[in-house]
Each structure stands twice: as structure tokens, then as C-alpha cells.
Design an enzyme around this catalytic site. Structure first.
Site, PDB file in Angstrom:
ATOM      1  N   LEU A  79       0.774  -1.130   0.081  1.00 34.66           N
ATOM      2  CA  LEU A  79       0.056   0.083   0.120  1.00 34.66           C
ATOM      3  C   LEU A  79       0.878   1.250   0.061  1.00 34.66           C
ATOM      4  O   LEU A  79       1.798   1.277   0.978  1.00 34.66           O
ATOM      5  CB  LEU A  79      -0.895  -0.067   1.136  1.00 34.66           C
ATOM      6  CG  LEU A  79      -1.844  -0.882   1.346  1.00 34.66           C
ATOM      7  CD1 LEU A  79      -2.614  -0.984   2.709  1.00 34.66           C
ATOM      8  CD2 LEU A  79      -2.666  -1.464   0.042  1.00 34.66           C
ATOM      9  N   ALA A  80       0.830   2.077  -1.025  1.00 37.21           N
ATOM     10  CA  ALA A  80       1.594   3.221  -1.235  1.00 37.21           C
ATOM     11  C   ALA A  80       0.830   4.374  -1.846  1.00 37.21           C
ATOM     12  O   ALA A  80       1.375   5.310  -2.471  1.00 37.21           O
ATOM     13  CB  ALA A  80       2.780   2.632  -2.055  1.00 37.21           C
ATOM     14  N   ARG A 123       2.495  13.923   6.638  1.00 38.26           N
ATOM     15  CA  ARG A 123       3.219  14.242   7.877  1.00 38.26           C
ATOM     16  C   ARG A 123       4.820  14.376   7.491  1.00 38.26           C
ATOM     17  O   ARG A 123       5.623  14.804   8.153  1.00 38.26           O
ATOM     18  CB  ARG A 123       3.280  13.055   8.780  1.00 38.26           C
ATOM     19  CG  ARG A 123       1.987  13.161   9.661  1.00 38.26           C
ATOM     20  CD  ARG A 123       1.673  11.953  10.410  1.00 38.26           C
ATOM     21  NE  ARG A 123       1.135  10.891   9.865  1.00 38.26           N
ATOM     22  CZ  ARG A 123       0.676   9.763  10.198  1.00 38.26           C
ATOM     23  NH1 ARG A 123       0.844   9.503  11.372  1.00 38.26           N
ATOM     24  NH2 ARG A 123       0.047   8.712   9.328  1.00 38.26           N
TER      25      ARG A 123
HETATM   26  C1  UD1 Z   1      -1.470   2.183   9.842  1.00 44.50           C
HETATM   27  C2  UD1 Z   1      -2.678   1.347  10.501  1.00 44.50           C
HETATM   28  C3  UD1 Z   1      -2.187   1.025  11.918  1.00 44.50           C
HETATM   29  C4  UD1 Z   1      -0.884   0.432  12.068  1.00 44.50           C
HETATM   30  C5  UD1 Z   1       0.119   1.378  11.393  1.00 44.50           C
HETATM   31  C6  UD1 Z   1       1.545   0.858  11.397  1.00 44.50           C
HETATM   32  C7  UD1 Z   1      -4.877   1.481   9.356  1.00 44.50           C
HETATM   33  C8  UD1 Z   1      -6.253   2.041   9.482  1.00 44.50           C
HETATM   34  N1  UD1 Z   1      -3.847   1.933  10.662  1.00 44.50           N
HETATM   35  O1  UD1 Z   1      -1.674   3.328  10.510  1.00 44.50           O
HETATM   36  O2  UD1 Z   1      -3.206   0.231  12.809  1.00 44.50           O
HETATM   37  O3  UD1 Z   1      -0.280   0.745  13.366  1.00 44.50           O
HETATM   38  O4  UD1 Z   1      -0.478   1.465   9.878  1.00 44.50           O
HETATM   39  O5  UD1 Z   1       2.266   1.519  11.004  1.00 44.50           O
HETATM   40  O6  UD1 Z   1      -4.585   0.846   8.584  1.00 44.50           O
HETATM   41  N2  UD1 Z   1      -2.558   4.153   2.316  1.00 44.50           N
HETATM   42  C9  UD1 Z   1      -3.215   3.973   1.113  1.00 44.50           C
HETATM   43  N3  UD1 Z   1      -4.216   4.542   0.882  1.00 44.50           N
HETATM   44  C10 UD1 Z   1      -4.945   5.112   1.729  1.00 44.50           C
HETATM   45  C11 UD1 Z   1      -4.288   5.465   3.032  1.00 44.50           C
HETATM   46  C12 UD1 Z   1      -3.234   4.761   3.227  1.00 44.50           C
HETATM   47  O7  UD1 Z   1      -2.368   3.393   0.285  1.00 44.50           O
HETATM   48  O8  UD1 Z   1      -5.839   5.981   1.408  1.00 44.50           O
HETATM   49  C13 UD1 Z   1      -0.966   3.642   2.471  1.00 44.50           C
HETATM   50  C14 UD1 Z   1      -0.003   4.546   3.005  1.00 44.50           C
HETATM   51  O9  UD1 Z   1       0.720   5.134   1.839  1.00 44.50           O
HETATM   52  C15 UD1 Z   1       0.755   3.851   3.881  1.00 44.50           C
HETATM   53  C16 UD1 Z   1       0.022   2.798   4.532  1.00 44.50           C
HETATM   54  O10 UD1 Z   1      -1.020   2.638   3.603  1.00 44.50           O
HETATM   55  O11 UD1 Z   1       1.776   2.965   3.035  1.00 44.50           O
HETATM   56  C17 UD1 Z   1      -0.511   3.116   5.903  1.00 44.50           C
HETATM   57  O12 UD1 Z   1      -1.149   3.996   5.925  1.00 44.50           O
HETATM   58  P1  UD1 Z   1      -0.929   5.505   6.988  1.00 44.50           P
HETATM   59  O13 UD1 Z   1      -1.825   6.462   6.788  1.00 44.50           O
HETATM   60  O14 UD1 Z   1       0.638   5.853   6.854  1.00 44.50           O
HETATM   61  O15 UD1 Z   1      -1.416   4.447   7.996  1.00 44.50           O
HETATM   62  P2  UD1 Z   1      -0.945   4.656   9.944  1.00 44.50           P
HETATM   63  O16 UD1 Z   1      -1.791   5.800  10.351  1.00 44.50           O
HETATM   64  O17 UD1 Z   1       0.380   4.631   9.980  1.00 44.50           O
HETATM   65 CA    CA Z   2       2.125   4.920   8.706  1.00 44.19          CA
END
Ligand code: UD1
Ligand code: CA
Length: 462
Positions: A11-12, A18
Site C-alpha cells: 500500500l503506497a 506528515r
Molecule cells: C496504519 C494502521 C495502524 C498501524 C500502522 C502501522 C490503519 C487504519 N492503521 O496506520 O493500525 O499501527 O499503520 O504503521 O490501517 N495508504 C494508502 N491509501 C490510503 C491510506 C493509506 O495506500 O488511502 C497507505 C500509505 O501509503 C501507507 C499505508 O497505507 O503506506 C499506511 O497508511 P498510514 O496513513 O501511514 O497509516 P497509519 O496511520 O500509519
Molecule cells: Ca504509517
């Protein structure tokens, strides 16, 4: 058999706000490789059947970074949450029978072995969902793992949605999950966005799996150093530090001396031969290869270059897309620009710049020279300040210098020009015509001394 090979979904597509950066978070480099590619490289190690990257609005930049890697890219048109992101991989995974490992692209520190163990747990437990957790001294920012009285994982609660009790839990979700495609997408269809962020959370998979009678297994990572998720530049620096520590340890185990491993910077794709010594502040970048028995001194930065065995790069050299043969001495403060090629035993001293030029064995330029666009034989001497004048203001021209020639101090060789083997160029000459083999080329006014000049000018000494 093949059907049990895993697929990896990375997932990217998140905004990465941030980071406060124009560059997509996932493309920020870590030890010389975009963060995302650390996960992709892991997929190779796992022998994954498919690798799918879910990219967002920056998918073009991501595509460009993935050239040469065997990866499919799915678009998530809007970042509506991690569950929504994972859903985008549905059609790419149609017909995939093996397990699907979904991982957050901002976790670059996983080792292949950790994913192997997670896949093994999924198989051994024959559960519907397996996930990775870690016990962290400071769990803030991560989703917390809730367990029932029997220790079974019941749900994950995001920090924003957690009450004070849940916030005290130090076991966190690491954003890596294994399920079969069928279960994954059926469950994902059920995820809603009724939470603090109004996003579709992948973490809801746990509760949904349980509610539909499925079983969830969790594996805890042994090394908390693998657990770090990168959301901001502080975590980026921490990830870099951890990864650097691993890389440096590996080179030390292979017989390389790092005088101060905390301050030695080696990209993931570099190579170093045994008994080489790297001083504090040395940096090897972009696939640089250093042979055995070399010495790379403080502040020397080598990028996409090769250094032959037994060579010594003295402090503060910048070496880019160059080849240094064996047993050479370079620097201090030398500048090798793209296309510099030094044969065996060359010596290139302080404030010497070499570009797009080949130097034969044993050729020396010890001080203050510029050698650009030149083909230089073996055993040639550039005395202090000798310069190839390769640019006429519009075009570049080449200089050819034969074996054992000598170019005196402050000589200018106006290219195109040839200095034949064993020729001498007198100091201070500006050479515009060929100097034949063994000849002396001298181009300067004959010296004239004016006797008694000082006294006539200033009067007798008192
Ligand atoms: C997420 C998890 C959290 C976990 C943490 C670990 C969820 C809701 N939460 O939180 O439980 O402890 O990761 O690091 O999943 N992304 C997409 N599309 C989106 C949103 C995010 O591709 O719409 C990707 C981002 O690029 C990233 C990953 O998903 O690589 C995680 O997203 P991020 O927003 O960083 O989640 P966290 O708040 O860190
Ligand atoms: Ca994250």
C-alpha cells in the site's frame, strides 16, 4: 505447488502529509533506495508470484521508480483509507490461489524471514487472517491490538479511536496481514468508515473476520527494530539509522573494518572487499564497488563508481561514475567526475579534477590539474597546474597524450591536440600544435634580465 506462492500487495497511495514534502513519502530514499523498493526487494526474496503496488495521485513518479522491477501498479484514485487501498488490488489478484500478504509501504525494515514466518503461521494455523504485531515501549501513533481473556486477537483500535485504557496497550499493529484473496475481498467489502478519521480502515478486517466465524492469528516480530513505520522525517532518520546499522554490521562480518560504524554510510546495493578500511564519514552510494584492501578515508564520497583492490582514497574526495584501478592513490580533495578512468597504480593528488578521461597505468597528476576529455597513456606525468583546455566556449575537444610523456607545470594543452609518447611540454607553455615523440614542446618568451633595475627604479638601498 506454484499456487501456494504468495502475492504481495504494497500500500503506497497515502498522502504522506506528515513528511511535508513534494516527494511522495514512499519514494524518500533509505540507504540509497526509495522506501517503497525495500518492500519490493523483499517480495523478490520471498519469491512472490506477484507484486502489486497500490499507488495514488503520484502514481507516475512511483511507476518511474519501479522501472525494471517486476511489479503491477493499481491506482487508488482517492486516499480513502488502507482498506479502500487494498480493495484496488482485487482485479489484479483474480485467479491468485496462494496467500496474499498485504503490507504498508511505509514499513521498510522488515526482513524476509519475518514475512516467511507470518506466512508459515497462516499456513500452520489454517486461519482466515494472520497479522504482525510488536510490543513497543512507546506505542504512540500505532493501532493497538485488543485481545480477549484467552489471549485471542479480537480487534485493532486506531489511536484516534482508542479510549485511555486501549491507549495504554503496548502491543501494536504493524500493518502486515495475510489472507486468501477470497476472504480478503469479501471482508473488505464489509468495511465501513465510521471512525474518527472517516476512512476505510484495513484494521477492521480483524473484527469482521471474527464476526464471520473466521480465525485470526498474530505473530510478534522478534526484533522491534523491524517494527518502525515511517510517517515523518524523524522516523525516516530513525529507519535510516537502523538500516545503516544492519548494512554496516553485515560488512564488518564479511571482513571490512569500519572505524566508526555509526558514521559510515553505505547504500544497500554497494560492495566492499575484505580488509578494506572505511574511515568515519566515508560514503558509498549508488552501487559503488570497492575491492579488497582499500582504504577509504574521512569524508570521501563515492557514487556509482568502482575502486580496484589496494587503492587508497584519501580524505574529502568526490568520485562519481568513475573507475579507479587497483593500487591507485587519490586525493586528498580530488574530484573524479563521470567517465574518469584510472589505470592501475595511478596517483591523483590534491585539487585535481578529472572528467571523461582515461589515464594509463602509473600516470600521475599530483597537484592542481584539470584533465578533461583526454586519452592519456601510461607513465605520464602532469606537473603541478597542468591543464587540458578542452572547451572553446562552444564545443568540447579531446587531448591525446602518449605513454611516458611529461607535461610541465602550468602548461595549457589547447584541444584538440596530441602530445606523442615520451614528449616533454615545457612548464608554462600553451600548446596548440602536436608535440612529436621524444621532443620538447616549448612555447614561451625567452627570459630577459634587466640588470640593476631595482636600484634605478627605487634608488640605492639604505
Ligand atoms: C496504519 C494502521 C495502524 C498501524 C500502522 C502501522 C490503519 C487504519 N492503521 O496506520 O493500525 O499501527 O499503520 O504503521 O490501517 N495508504 C494508502 N491509501 C490510503 C491510506 C493509506 O495506500 O488511502 C497507505 C500509505 O501509503 C501507507 C499505508 O497505507 O503506506 C499506511 O497508511 P498510514 O496513513 O501511514 O497509516 P497509519 O496511520 O500509519
Ligand atoms: Ca504509517
Amino acid at each position: 505447488m506454484n499456487s501456494e506462492k504468495p502475492a504481495l500487495v504494497i500500500l503506497a497511495a497515502g498522502r504522506g502529509t506528515r513528511m511535508r514534502s513534494q516527494l511522495p513519502k514512499i519514494l524518500h530514499p533509505l540507504c540509497g533506495r526509495p522506501m517503497l523498493l525495500h518492500s519490493v526487494a523483499l517480495a523478490r526474496e520471498l519469491d512472490a508470484e506477484r507484486v502489486i503496488v497500490v499507488a495514488g495521485s503520484e502514481s507516475e513518479a512511483i511507476e518511474a521508480a519501479l522501472v525494471g522491477w517486476d511489479v503491477e501498479i493499481c491506482r487508488q484514485s482517492e486516499p480513502l483509507g488502507t482498506a479502500h487501498a487494498a480493495l484496488q488490488a482485487r482485479s489484479a489478484l483474480s485467479g491468485h490461489e496462494g496467500p496474499v500478504l498485504v503490507t504498508n509501504g511505509d514499513h521498510p525494515l522488515y526482513r524476509a524471514q519475518t514475512f516467511r514466518e507470518l506466512l508459515e503461521l497462516f499456513r500452520a494455523e489454517s486461519c482466515e487472517l494472520a497479522l504482525l504485531t510488536a510490543e513497543l515501549p512507546d506505542p504512540s501513533g500505532y493501532g493497538r491490538i485488543l485481545r480477549d481473556g484467552e489471549g485471542r486477537v479480537t480487534s485493532i483500535v486506531e489511536e484516534r479511536d482508542a479510549d485511555a485504557g486501549a491507549r495504554r496497550i503496548r502491543e501494536v499493529n504493524l500493518g502486515a496481514y495475510v489472507a486468501r484473496a477470497e476472504h480478503l475481498f469479501t471482508a473488505l467489502d464489509k468495511v465501513g468508515d465510521d471512525n474518527a478519521k472517516g476512512e476505510f480502515y484495513l484494521t477492521d478486517l480483524v473484527e469482521i473476520t471474527r464476526r464471520t466465524g473466521g480465525r485470526v492469528a498474530a505473530a510478534e516480530v522478534g526484533d522491534p527494530g523491524e517494527a518502525l513505520g515511517v510517517n515523518d522525517r524523524v522516523q525516516l532518520a530513525e529507519a535510516e539509522r537502523l538500516l545503516r546499522g544492519r548494512i554496516n554490521r553485515q560488512w564488518m562480518e564479511r571482513g571490512v573494518t569500519l572505524v566508526d560504524p555509526e558514521h559510515t554510510y553505505i547504500d544497500v546495493d554497494c560492495e566492499i572487499g575484505p580488509d578494506s578500511v572505511l574511515a568515519p564519514g566515508a560514503q558509498l552510494k549508488r552501487g559503488t564497488r570497492v575491492g579488497a584492501d582499500c582504504r577509504i578515508d574521512a569524508g570521501a564520497v563515492l557514487e556509482a563508481s568502482e575502486v580496484g583492490a589496494g587503492s587508497w582514497i584519501k580524505p574529502h574526495c568526490w568520485v562519481e561514475e568513475s573507475r579507479v584501478g587497483p593500487e591507485c592513490i587519490v586525493g586528498p580533495s580530488a574530484h573524479l567526475r563521470p567517465g574518469a578512468e584510472l589505470g592501475p597504480g595511478c596517483r591523483v593528488g590534491n585539487y585535481v579534477e578529472i572528467k571523461n578521461s582515461k589515464l594509463g597505468a602509473g600516470t600521475k597528476a599530483d597537484h592542481l590539474s584539470y584533465i578533461g576529455d583526454a586519452d592519456v597513456g601510461a607513465g605520464v606525468t602532469f606537473a603541478c597546474g597542468a591543464v587540458t583546455v578542452n572547451y572553446d566556449g562552444r564545443d568540447k575537444h579531446r587531448t591525446t597524450i602518449g605513454d611516458d610523456a611529461f607535461v610541465g607545470c602550468n602548461a595549457n594543452l589547447i584541444a584538440p591536440v596530441t602530445i606523442e609518447p615520451r614528449a616533454f611540454v615545457a612548464a608554462g607553455s600553451t600548446i596548440t600544435a602536436p608535440v612529436p615523440a621524444g621532443a620538447l614542446g616549448v612555447e614561451r618568451a625567452r627570459q630577459r634580465n634587466v640588470e640593476g633595475w631595482r636600484e634605478r627604479k627605487f634608488g640605492p638601498e639604505t
